[in-house]
Design a protein around this motif. Structure first.
Motif, PDB file in Angstrom:
ATOM      1  N   PHE A   1       0.862  -1.274   0.177  1.00 35.37           N
ATOM      2  CA  PHE A   1       0.006   0.036  -0.020  1.00 35.37           C
ATOM      3  C   PHE A   1       0.934   1.197  -0.155  1.00 35.37           C
ATOM      4  CE2 PHE A   1      -3.633  -2.657   0.994  1.00 35.37           C
ATOM      5  CZ  PHE A   1      -4.583  -2.245   0.439  1.00 35.37           C
ATOM      6  N   SER A   2       1.974   1.265   0.892  1.00 36.46           N
ATOM      7  CA  SER A   2       2.576   2.457   1.097  1.00 36.46           C
ATOM      8  C   SER A   2       3.402   2.780  -0.370  1.00 36.46           C
ATOM      9  CB  SER A   2       3.577   2.623   2.164  1.00 36.46           C
ATOM     10  OG  SER A   2       4.655   1.502   1.856  1.00 36.46           O
ATOM     11  N   THR A   3       3.806   1.691  -1.109  1.00 35.42           N
ATOM     12  CA  THR A   3       4.470   2.047  -2.250  1.00 35.42           C
ATOM     13  C   THR A   3       3.454   2.256  -3.359  1.00 35.42           C
ATOM     14  OG1 THR A   3       4.618  -0.043  -2.998  1.00 35.42           O
ATOM     15  CG2 THR A   3       6.411   0.910  -1.744  1.00 35.42           C
ATOM     16  N   GLY A   4       2.103   2.164  -3.322  1.00 37.09           N
ATOM     17  CA  GLY A   4       1.184   2.442  -4.173  1.00 37.09           C
ATOM     18  C   GLY A   4       0.931   1.143  -5.221  1.00 37.09           C
ATOM     19  N   GLN A   5       1.601   0.186  -4.794  1.00 40.03           N
ATOM     20  CA  GLN A   5       1.392  -1.143  -5.610  1.00 40.03           C
ATOM     21  C   GLN A   5      -0.152  -1.493  -5.656  1.00 40.03           C
ATOM     22  OE1 GLN A   5       3.376  -4.474  -4.059  1.00 40.03           O
ATOM     23  NE2 GLN A   5       3.153  -5.854  -5.895  1.00 40.03           N
ATOM     24  N   VAL A   6      -0.723  -1.299  -4.548  1.00 41.76           N
ATOM     25  CA  VAL A   6      -2.066  -1.876  -4.253  1.00 41.76           C
ATOM     26  C   VAL A   6      -2.810  -0.563  -3.591  1.00 41.76           C
ATOM     27  CG1 VAL A   6      -2.037  -4.246  -4.432  1.00 41.76           C
ATOM     28  CG2 VAL A   6      -1.982  -3.127  -2.149  1.00 41.76           C
ATOM     29  N   GLU A   7      -4.328  -0.525  -3.804  1.00 39.16           N
ATOM     30  CA  GLU A   7      -4.879   0.437  -3.224  1.00 39.16           C
ATOM     31  C   GLU A   7      -6.264   0.130  -2.386  1.00 39.16           C
ATOM     32  OE1 GLU A   7      -5.729   3.560  -6.111  1.00 39.16           O
ATOM     33  OE2 GLU A   7      -5.875   2.152  -7.686  1.00 39.16           O
ATOM     34  N   ALA A   8      -6.527  -1.198  -2.778  1.00 36.26           N
ATOM     35  CA  ALA A   8      -7.684  -1.685  -2.153  1.00 36.26           C
ATOM     36  C   ALA A   8      -7.685  -3.200  -1.694  1.00 36.26           C
ATOM     37  CB  ALA A   8      -8.899  -1.760  -2.852  1.00 36.26           C
ATOM     38  N   MET A   9      -8.226  -4.003  -1.026  1.00 35.33           N
ATOM     39  CA  MET A   9      -7.952  -5.403  -0.718  1.00 35.33           C
ATOM     40  C   MET A   9      -9.495  -5.929  -0.114  1.00 35.33           C
ATOM     41  SD  MET A   9      -5.572  -5.402   2.777  1.00 35.33           S
ATOM     42  CE  MET A   9      -5.980  -4.691   4.361  1.00 35.33           C
ATOM     43  N   ILE A  10      -9.566  -7.146  -0.151  1.00 37.89           N
ATOM     44  CA  ILE A  10     -10.345  -8.174   0.625  1.00 37.89           C
ATOM     45  C   ILE A  10      -9.724  -8.992   1.477  1.00 37.89           C
ATOM     46  CG2 ILE A  10     -12.075  -9.928   0.393  1.00 37.89           C
ATOM     47  CD1 ILE A  10     -13.147  -8.371  -2.269  1.00 37.89           C
TER      48      ILE A  10
ATOM     49  N   TRP B   1      -5.601   0.825   8.675  1.00 39.06           N
ATOM     50  CA  TRP B   1      -6.105   2.104   8.663  1.00 39.06           C
ATOM     51  C   TRP B   1      -5.017   3.360   8.433  1.00 39.06           C
ATOM     52  CZ3 TRP B   1      -6.165  -1.391  12.756  1.00 39.06           C
ATOM     53  CH2 TRP B   1      -4.991  -1.494  13.795  1.00 39.06           C
ATOM     54  N   ASP B   2      -3.699   3.033   8.435  1.00 45.77           N
ATOM     55  CA  ASP B   2      -2.415   3.610   7.934  1.00 45.77           C
ATOM     56  C   ASP B   2      -2.782   3.907   6.349  1.00 45.77           C
ATOM     57  OD1 ASP B   2      -1.396   3.915  10.214  1.00 45.77           O
ATOM     58  OD2 ASP B   2       0.228   2.097  10.104  1.00 45.77           O
ATOM     59  N   PHE B   3      -3.408   3.288   5.770  1.00 47.52           N
ATOM     60  CA  PHE B   3      -3.390   3.333   4.199  1.00 47.52           C
ATOM     61  C   PHE B   3      -4.990   3.435   3.546  1.00 47.52           C
ATOM     62  CE2 PHE B   3      -1.354  -0.806   5.551  1.00 47.52           C
ATOM     63  CZ  PHE B   3      -2.348  -1.441   5.117  1.00 47.52           C
ATOM     64  N   VAL B   4      -6.012   2.722   4.461  1.00 43.56           N
ATOM     65  CA  VAL B   4      -7.284   2.970   3.717  1.00 43.56           C
ATOM     66  C   VAL B   4      -8.217   3.542   4.815  1.00 43.56           C
ATOM     67  CG1 VAL B   4      -7.233   1.113   2.063  1.00 43.56           C
ATOM     68  CG2 VAL B   4      -7.508   0.722   4.301  1.00 43.56           C
ATOM     69  N   SER B   5      -9.299   3.905   4.452  1.00 44.19           N
ATOM     70  CA  SER B   5     -10.040   4.715   5.610  1.00 44.19           C
ATOM     71  C   SER B   5     -11.557   4.027   5.859  1.00 44.19           C
ATOM     72  CB  SER B   5     -10.345   6.055   5.042  1.00 44.19           C
ATOM     73  OG  SER B   5     -10.799   6.091   3.788  1.00 44.19           O
ATOM     74  N   THR B   6     -11.799   3.120   4.790  1.00 49.52           N
ATOM     75  CA  THR B   6     -13.314   2.303   4.981  1.00 49.52           C
ATOM     76  C   THR B   6     -13.098   0.701   5.010  1.00 49.52           C
ATOM     77  OG1 THR B   6     -13.929   4.208   3.574  1.00 49.52           O
ATOM     78  CG2 THR B   6     -15.406   2.519   3.516  1.00 49.52           C
ATOM     79  N   TYR B   7     -13.947   0.487   5.776  1.00 47.13           N
ATOM     80  CA  TYR B   7     -14.019  -1.058   5.790  1.00 47.13           C
ATOM     81  C   TYR B   7     -15.353  -1.506   5.833  1.00 47.13           C
ATOM     82  CZ  TYR B   7     -14.265  -5.903   7.439  1.00 47.13           C
ATOM     83  OH  TYR B   7     -14.357  -7.186   7.378  1.00 47.13           O
ATOM     84  N   THR B   8     -15.737  -2.407   4.640  1.00 41.87           N
ATOM     85  CA  THR B   8     -17.218  -2.674   4.197  1.00 41.87           C
ATOM     86  C   THR B   8     -17.452  -4.177   4.602  1.00 41.87           C
ATOM     87  OG1 THR B   8     -17.158  -0.776   2.811  1.00 41.87           O
ATOM     88  CG2 THR B   8     -18.880  -2.403   2.766  1.00 41.87           C
ATOM     89  N   PRO B   9     -17.971  -4.543   5.358  1.00 45.09           N
ATOM     90  CA  PRO B   9     -18.020  -5.983   5.869  1.00 45.09           C
ATOM     91  C   PRO B   9     -19.053  -6.954   5.220  1.00 45.09           C
ATOM     92  CG  PRO B   9     -18.737  -4.750   7.792  1.00 45.09           C
ATOM     93  CD  PRO B   9     -18.784  -3.733   6.707  1.00 45.09           C
ATOM     94  N   ILE B  10     -18.354  -7.205   3.554  1.00 47.06           N
ATOM     95  CA  ILE B  10     -19.471  -7.767   2.822  1.00 47.06           C
ATOM     96  C   ILE B  10     -19.423  -9.508   2.987  1.00 47.06           C
ATOM     97  CG2 ILE B  10     -19.134  -6.260   0.967  1.00 47.06           C
ATOM     98  CD1 ILE B  10     -16.748  -8.143  -0.286  1.00 47.06           C
ATOM     99  N   ASN B  11     -18.698  -9.977   4.145  1.00 47.70           N
ATOM    100  CA  ASN B  11     -18.857 -11.225   4.363  1.00 47.70           C
ATOM    101  C   ASN B  11     -18.879 -12.037   3.222  1.00 47.70           C
ATOM    102  OD1 ASN B  11     -18.884 -10.209   6.840  1.00 47.70           O
ATOM    103  ND2 ASN B  11     -20.909 -10.203   7.375  1.00 47.70           N
ATOM    104  N   ALA B  12     -17.967 -12.250   2.496  1.00 49.55           N
ATOM    105  CA  ALA B  12     -17.974 -12.800   1.045  1.00 49.55           C
ATOM    106  C   ALA B  12     -17.699 -14.196   1.187  1.00 49.55           C
ATOM    107  CB  ALA B  12     -17.124 -11.923   0.030  1.00 49.55           C
ATOM    108  N   TRP B  13     -16.748 -14.540   2.018  1.00 46.88           N
ATOM    109  CA  TRP B  13     -16.309 -16.047   2.242  1.00 46.88           C
ATOM    110  C   TRP B  13     -15.640 -16.445   3.383  1.00 46.88           C
ATOM    111  CZ3 TRP B  13     -14.428 -13.006  -1.976  1.00 46.88           C
ATOM    112  CH2 TRP B  13     -13.207 -12.948  -1.872  1.00 46.88           C
ATOM    113  N   VAL B  14     -15.410 -17.769   4.192  1.00 43.32           N
ATOM    114  CA  VAL B  14     -14.873 -17.876   5.155  1.00 43.32           C
ATOM    115  C   VAL B  14     -13.640 -18.900   4.871  1.00 43.32           C
ATOM    116  CG1 VAL B  14     -15.261 -18.619   7.425  1.00 43.32           C
ATOM    117  CG2 VAL B  14     -16.994 -17.487   6.270  1.00 43.32           C
TER     118      VAL B  14
END
Ligand code: PCA
Length: 296
Positions: free
Chosen positions: A167-176, A188-201
């Motif tokens: 994240f800090s080098t800009g290689q990625v900007e989002a994740m699941i 929280w150091d590199f993104v601001s929003t968490y959306t609990p989509i509960n997509a798989w376990v």
């Protein structure tokens, strides 16, 4: 014993307990040294290191083996099993099938433990699949790579210890990933929003080399199996407790935890349905039977 995740992760803590249990049960005669965070073998090499007896035992992320057989990947198919109750049922159906597959490679599963349900980490609020378009997206297996690509994002494989740097080098900007990994990587150091989509376990699995296991004294074998059974039960409990606790930690550190919109969920579920059609085409009869058993 090589493991892929850091000491801050509950899976690693659980494995350290497992090792201690065996040591205690054998009066200190049998010791397992845990090498966490990919320090002894890289995650991608752990399974083969156990298979070739370079090490007797190891842990890895089970669905990484989906390129060998679709049966390994069922727990990472989006929206197939999204709760612990479903994940438990799915594991009951999956375990005999993958036990047989692993046995062909001289491997024996000891226990598997799920991560909390997987949620979405982004810099901005995401209200629809369209909002994911073009995002540089961290992936950890083939299924997530496909999910991200079908959502129009640009996936890149990054191991979890490397998340902050990616994240800090800009290689990625989002994740699941889980709230656990969101906390251990200080998301929280590199993104601001968490959306609990509960997509798989998805699960981690601990496997042992069968020949190495067969070479142990019967009393040590019994200690290993008893500790494995305890570790599986303890791991599932730890995972369940982590879901709310680590989501709260995300919020305490300033992350905006938002309820996913119906539009976002409908869009993601449509991608999951497409992936399930494709999975069926690549799956053996035994792998397909996992899903029909699970749906019973
Ligand atoms: N954490 C691991 C796998 C799934 C999860 O929750 C990771 O992000 O690599």
């Amino acid at each position: 014993m090589p493991t892929p995740y850091s000491d801050k992760v509950f899976h690693t803590a659980n494995i350290i307990e497992f090792a201690k249990d065996i040591e205690a049960a054998t009066d200190g005669a049998f010791k397992i040294t845990v090498h966490s965070a990919g320090s002894l073998y890289k995650h991608a090499d752990i399974k083969n290191a156990v298979r070739s007896q370079q090490v007797p035992i190891g842990e890895f992320f089970l669905s990484r083996l989906s390129n060998e057989d679709a049966a390994y990947g069922v727990d990472s198919q989006p929206f197939v099993a999204t709760s612990y109750a479903d994940a438990d049922k799915l594991w009951a159906a999956q375990k005999p099938v993958i036990t047989e597959l692993l046995a062909k490679q001289g491997l024996m599963p000891l226990f598997a433990v799920p991560w909390p349900p997987q949620g979405l980490y982004t810099k901005a609020e995401v209200n629809s699949v369209d909002d994911l378009r073009g995002l540089k997206f961290r992936a950890y297996n083939a299924a997530l790579e496909k999910f991200a690509a079908l959502a129009g994002a640009a996936p890149t494989q990054v191991e979890s210890p490397d998340i902050p740097q990616a994240f800090s080098t800009g290689q990625v900007e989002a994740m699941i990933t889980s709230p656990s990994t969101g906390v251990s990587s200080k998301s929280w150091d590199f993104v601001s929003t968490y959306t609990p989509i509960n997509a798989w376990v998805p699960k981690n699995i601990v496997v042992v080399n069968k020949a190495a296991f067969d070479g142990l004294d019967a009393s040590v074998q019994a200690a290993v199996l008893a500790a494995a059974e305890a570790a599986e039960a303890r791991g599932w409990d730890l995972s369940r407790a982590e879901t709310d606790a680590k989501t709260a930690t995300l919020a305490e550190n300033g992350m905006n935890v938002i309820t996913p919109s119906a539009e976002l969920m409908d869009g993601l579920k449509a991608i999951g349905a497409q992936m399930q059609v494709d999975w069926n085409e690549s799956a053996s009869d035994e792998a397909k039977a996992i899903i029909s058993d699970y749906n019973k």
